[in-house]
Write an enzyme that holds these catalytic residues in place. Structure first.
Site: not given
Length: 594
Positions: A326-328, A330, A355
């Site tokens: 998710y986010c960073v 990722g 994500l």
């Protein structure tokens, strides 16, 4: 008919009574006392805790402000013409609704009828909208700027315009004036208490700080911490089905936030929902940085992700896991996949889900405005003594990206109106900051946001191995938020230009959080899919099919098609019943550390 003998002279305002004078004297005295007490506390506590300073706003190099004279003259004439029209309408002229008035009507800051019913405040709001439009429009008239410099100027101008809204000031906000008269000034006292409390904490308060507690009414999905390292705790959640998918799921949340955004409450929890779909779910809970983590780098976070993957494979005796970033997280998951590919170990990950995550930062949005030399130097100074960056600075930066919603609306409601804080679990999570390792945070901004090294073959070296995300063949599911201001969809889309394996891209309605945390039963928003090849996000959208509701069912269908095999939810599938014994109950201690 009026009485000809009546005295038509204006009646003088009644002189305030002794009781009223005493009350307003008390209000002013109490305000002075609150401010003096605040200053005294700051002096006494200065050696122990210093409140966080506001994040630095972007700066830009010298520019030629002398744009085309004709364009400036036309803009001035247009502004004077529209301004004159506002005056004429305020004085009773019937010219119909202008474009400026219609725009002011749509602005939720001025939605209360008091802004329209009183000619003075109607003129104030329309004048503000007019001036704001002209200021923002003038950015395009400035000559001598490249695209990056113009975007910096646009961001700074927008921040200034939002800060100068008449809704943010007591004397130009009819609702605040009305409230002040109604409460006899006590709203301002209460607001002052709120403001001084925020100054002491070094952070803007968005919600009732006492309404939520991790492990009590948020982050309550049953599970156990089954492993703990210096960097993370590994949580395994208890199964709720007799059979589970053989291939387990491990989630890597952002290391700049607490993981429980995916477990806010049972109705919103992605974790609980995934467990109910028959997945064996593991969650990594990152440790908030302290002095001992000053030298943590990308290598450490990638090593933690590969360690978690290997730990789960060994615990459940499976060949591979499904991984979510998710986010960073990722971004670091992409580096992990590239490292596994380089080592010949890519088959450890059956699929990767991203994500709202970026790997190519060429169009990274407004956050890229905060990686200039001045901002990087400031970040270095703020974290030099302790070896980590106080999470409040990062929170302030994210607030600036949506200043109208996350700063100024709270200034109005909580400082000027003196309203009580409303309980809101999402905003509680948003304010629950996490400290960041100084060296790693600076390297992340420099190497990814500023220099975009991750997309260059060999541009990033992990554990001595040059990596190339262009060689990743892992089946991939990519979710982006259509209104995401942190990871813009056009930036997330770029992952499709680099990964070589089968890839499904899904564009979800809403933004960085609501676009992800959107349970099916809520029946909110929508998502778009397109099975045809598309070279650009615009082409994807043009040929996309829209589906109402959450993208979660689409994702679990994709997972089930990749790995349909099932196993009984016994033995190590239950937390603490295998090789790894339970250390403590979920959500663990790392998520609670401040």
């Amino acid at each position: 008919m009026a009485d000809p003998d009546a005295d038509t002279r204006p009646t003088a305002a009644p002189f305030p009574s002794l009781e009223e004078l005493q009350h307003w004297t008390w209000v002013m005295g109490r305000a002075q006392q609150l401010m003096m007490e605040h200053v005294a506390r700051q002096w006494s506590e200065a050696p122990k805790t210093a409140p966080a300073a506001p994040a630095a706003t972007p700066s830009w190099p010298g520019m030629n402000l002398f744009a085309d004279a004709g364009r400036i003259a036309k803009a001035q004439v247009d502004m004077w013409t529209e301004g004159l029209g506002i005056w004429q309408r305020a004085l009773g002229g019937d010219g119909g609704k202008s474009e400026i008035e219609e725009k002011a009507d749509r602005d939720k800051r001025f939605s209360a009828p008091e802004w329209r019913e009183n000619p003075l405040f109607d003129m104030i709001r329309q004048s503000y909208i007019l001036i704001s439009d002209r200021l923002l429009g003038s950015v395009e008239a400035v000559e001598g700027l490249d695209d990056k410099e113009r975007e910096k100027l646009r961001f700074a101008t927008r921040a200034f315009v939002d800060a100068m809204s008449p809704s943010n000031f007591a004397l130009t906000n009819p609702l605040v004036l009305e409230k002040t008269l109604e409460t006899r000034g006590e709203n301002l006292l209460k607001g002052l208490e709120h403001m001084l409390g925020d100054l002491s904490r070094g952070q803007l308060t968005h919600t009732d700080p006492n309404a939520f507690e991790v492990g009590r009414n948020i982050a309550v999905t049953p599970g156990k911490v089954v492993k703990q390292t210096e960097l993370y705790q590994l949580i395994q959640y208890a199964p709720t089905t007799k059979e589970v998918f053989e291939t387990p799921l491990v989630i890597f949340p952002p290391w700049i936030n607490r993981f429980y955004i995916l477990d806010l409450n049972p109705k919103k929890s992605f974790i609980r929902w995934a467990v109910e779909q028959g997945l064996t779910v593991f969650m990594v809970s990152w440790k908030s940085a302290d002095e001992d983590m000053a030298d943590v780098t990308l290598d450490d976070y990638v090593a933690a992700q590969t360690d978690a993957i290997d730990t789960i494979r060994d615990l459940l005796d499976v060949e591979a896991v499904h991984a979510v970033g998710y986010c960073v997280a990722g971004t670091t998951l992409a580096a992990t996949l590239a490292l596994l590919e380089a080592r010949g170990e890519a088959d450890k990950v059956a699929s990767a889900t991203f994500l709202t995550a970026q790997v190519d930062f060429a169009e990274a949005g407004d956050l890229s405005l905060f990686v200039g030399d001045e901002q990087m130097q400031l970040i270095e100074q703020l974290s030099a003594d302790k070896g980590y960056l106080d999470g409040r600075y990062m929170a302030a930066t994210f607030n600036l990206l949506r200043g109208r919603d996350l700063i100024w609306s709270y200034v109005t409601n909580n400082y000027l109106m003196g309203e009580d804080y409303t309980p809101f679990d999402l905003l509680h999570w948003n304010s629950d900051t996490t400290n960041l390792p100084a060296k790693w945070h600076q390297a992340y901004l420099r190497d990814f946001y500023r220099e975009n090294r991750l997309v260059r073959p060999g541009g990033v070296v992990v554990d001595g191995t040059p990596i190339n995300i262009g060689k990743v063949k892992t089946p991939t599911y990519v979710q982006a938020g259509r209104e995401d201001h942190i990871a813009p969809p056009q930036s997330v889309w770029k992952i499709t230009h680099h990964f070589q394996g089968p890839l499904r891209f899904v564009l979800a309605g809403s933004g960085h959080i609501a676009g992800v945390v959107n349970p099916p039963e809520a029946q909110k928003y929508q998502y778009w899919t397109n099975d045809e090849k598309a070279d650009t996000l615009e082409a994807f959208i043009a040929g996309a099919n829209e589906t109402k509701g959450s993208w979660w069912p689409d994702w679990i269908g994709w997972i089930a098609n990749l790995s349909p095999d099932k196993a009984f939810a016994i033995g190590p599938r239950k937390p603490g019943k295998g090789k790894l014994k339970a250390i403590e109950d979920a959500p663990g201690s790392y998520v609670k550390a401040r």
